[in-house]
Scaffold this active site. Structure first.
Site, short mmCIF file in Angstrom:
data_model
loop_
_atom_site.label_atom_id
_atom_site.label_comp_id
_atom_site.label_asym_id
_atom_site.label_seq_id
_atom_site.Cartn_x
_atom_site.Cartn_y
_atom_site.Cartn_z
N GLU A 293 0.85 -1.19 0.00
CA GLU A 293 0.00 0.00 0.00
C GLU A 293 0.89 1.24 0.00
OE1 GLU A 293 -3.48 1.86 2.95
OE2 GLU A 293 -1.82 0.70 3.78
N LYS A 356 -9.98 0.17 -2.13
CA LYS A 356 -10.27 -0.18 -0.74
C LYS A 356 -11.73 0.06 -0.41
CE LYS A 356 -8.43 0.51 3.94
NZ LYS A 356 -7.45 1.26 4.75
N CYS A 406 -4.54 -3.06 4.03
CA CYS A 406 -4.27 -2.57 5.38
C CYS A 406 -5.28 -3.09 6.40
CB CYS A 406 -4.20 -1.05 5.36
SG CYS A 406 -3.34 -0.35 6.81
#
Length: 540
Positions: A293, A356, A406
């Site tokens: 990321e 995301k 994440c």
């Protein structure tokens, strides 16, 4: 007339019934509960302390009034979450850390209240302790994982078991079943250790039968060690060589974003070195390279220099690169956190892009921004990250990756959706440069659980570490250091058995939550009968 001395007061069942632990002892137990739960989680990793923490909190709150029980649970939550979430101060400062910790601790306060509420059930049927605590902890985590603003599932009991035998249960009911087993083991421990505190005028203590104690000891041992007998899913036989690149950043802290070109250059350079190793025959040719990321915080779809750098790396390594990047939009301030497949020769494949789906509130977007702005204008420093609308299933040709970005690894449904969508391996792209090694270790524990839960080999790749590969039994094959550059290459086994946990999804958790609600309702008649006795006992 002779005056007779007043008769001594009679000791009755009304004023000599079982009592909670003394007031001076209960806060000590609550603090110890929070401390043991903290030490069970990474980076400490003393997984066997989790049932002890559950037992200590249950002992502190059993038979207490509801308000003190909430306070004891809240106290345990503060001891747990204030240090556990300290890493959030590096990115957001002390106020969001404090508010987040208080909100998480409130859930343990509600858990303490619920445990006290169910005291009559546990007193009448002592064998219910493991079941009741297992259900309450699973229900508490189900609520905390969803609210407010999508929840924050950090610090779950399940995430403390990355090295524990209960981890294997994830293949059958996911993280909720692991939590249930750990809390049930704690319930067996408290049932084994609990004694009914009574006034000193009570008849002398008599020896308890050995049978029940032995039974609860065996139950605790079975709940802690029994899962070792549960088989885990076997990955598929076909393999693909996958490389992870941890390029590192110029220095830790938020200011690394001001040096985003240096971060991109680090990942390009590390990939070039890997290409040289492959060309010299010292390393295997990867079928896929995964960058973390924010490895390109410069939008390569809008910046030709960044695009040229990534294309050069892909051409040299002769394999597609899954690039973690930030995409700008036409609306000022709106961004997308994405993973894009970048092919050698042809460049970005926009059809193989994942955005995301679960941005973090107050860190990646601000809920109720207009209202929040009335409190502080610093909310406008947080960019507005737009959520994606589909699971992260990336088909590189050689391997189909379940991409998770994440904090999303903490959310059950986000990971499961990629497996349902056809993921052969799981990849967690993360950026720990604004946090610390403790947070990275906590994330790795979640990756290990997901590998077991879904029967898919997994990897975690970070800008600064920790990056690692994990197997379907939760084992770690390779692991990098923190705040260093690293490149790791491994043959990953593709696909595998679809686990029961994958097939069932959220239904085990929903069933446990429903049973917890039924237990809370079922305790009401018993509480009405004992309310006067409990109030008198607590007042003494």
């Amino acid at each position: 007339m002779t005056l007779q001395p007043p008769a001594a007061p009679q000791v009755t069942a009304h004023n000599s019934g079982p009592r909670p632990v003394p007031r001076r002892v209960a806060p000590v137990l609550a603090v110890l509960a929070g401390l043991t739960l903290l030490l069970a989680l990474p980076p400490y990793g003393l997984w066997w302390l989790s049932p002890v923490g559950v037992a200590l909190l249950a002992g502190a709150t059993h038979r207490r009034r509801l308000r003190p029980a909430f306070g004891l649970g809240f106290l345990a939550g503060l001891v747990l979450f204030l240090p556990l979430l300290w890493w959030t101060t590096f990115a957001a400062g002390w106020l969001p850390w404090l508010l987040l910790s208080l909100a998480q601790a409130a859930y343990l306060g509600l858990l303490g209240l619920a445990t006290a509420w169910l005291s009559p059930l546990a007193d009448r049927w002592r064998a219910l302790w493991p079941l009741l605590l297992g259900l309450l902890w699973a229900a508490q985590e189900a609520a905390r994982d969803r609210a407010p603003f999508g929840g924050f599932p950090w610090g779950r009991l399940a995430f403390s078991q990355d090295d524990g035998p209960a981890l294997r249960l994830a293949a059958y009911g996911g993280a909720p079943l692991v939590t249930f087993a750990v809390a049930a083991a704690g319930g067996a421990l408290v049932a084994l250790a609990w004694r009914a505190w009574r006034p000193s005028t009570r008849r002398p203590h008599t020896r308890r039968p050995l049978g029940p104690a032995l039974g609860f000891a065996l139950a605790a041992a079975a709940l802690i060690a029994g899962p070792l007998l549960a088989p885990v899913a076997q990955p598929g036989r076909e393999t693909a060589t996958v490389a992870v690149v941890q390029g590192n950043v110029p220095r830790l802290g938020l200011d690394f974003n001001a040096q985003r070109r240096a971060v991109l250059d680090n990942h390009v350079t590390a990939t070039e070195r890997l290409a040289a190793e492959v060309a010299a025959g010292r390393q295997k040719q990867p079928a896929l390279v995964v960058w973390p990321e924010n490895s390109s915080d410069i939008d390569p779809l809008r910046n030709s220099d960044a695009a040229a750098e990534i294309s050069r790396a892909a051409d040299l390594i002769r394999a597609p690169i899954l690039v973690g990047t930030v995409l700008r939009t036409d609306t000022p301030g709106d961004i997308k956190n994405a993973g894009i497949l970048w092919n050698p020769g042809t460049g970005p494949d926009l059809g193989q892009t994942y955005v995301k789906r679960h941005p973090v509130p107050f860190a990646e977007y601000v809920p109720l921004r207009t209202i929040a702005r009335m409190v502080t204008d610093k909310v406008d420093l947080v960019r507005n990250m737009l959520a994606g609308d589909h699971p992260g299933v990336i088909d590189s040709g050689a391997v189909t990756v379940g991409d998770v970005i994440c904090f999303e690894v903490a959310y059950d449904d986000v990971v499961r959706d990629t497996v349902i969508g056809g993921a052969q391996v799981l990849a967690v792209q993360t950026n720990n440069a604004t946090f610390n090694e403790a947070e990275a270790r906590q994330q790795l524990a979640m990756v290990r659980l997901r590998a077991v839960e879904h029967g898919r080999e997994a990897l975690m790749v970070s800008t600064v570490g920790v990056s690692a590969f994990a197997g379907t039994a939760g084992q770690v094959y390779d692991s990098s250091g923190f705040n260093v550059g690293a490149v790791m290459v491994r043959d990953m086994r593709l696909g595998g058995t679809t686990t029961l946990a994958t097939r069932l999804g959220h239904w085990p958790e929903m069933a446990m939550t429903a049973l917890a609600v039924l237990a809370l309702a079922g305790a009401l008649p018993l509480r009405r009968r004992r309310r006067t006795t409990d109030d008198d006992a607590e007042a003494r």
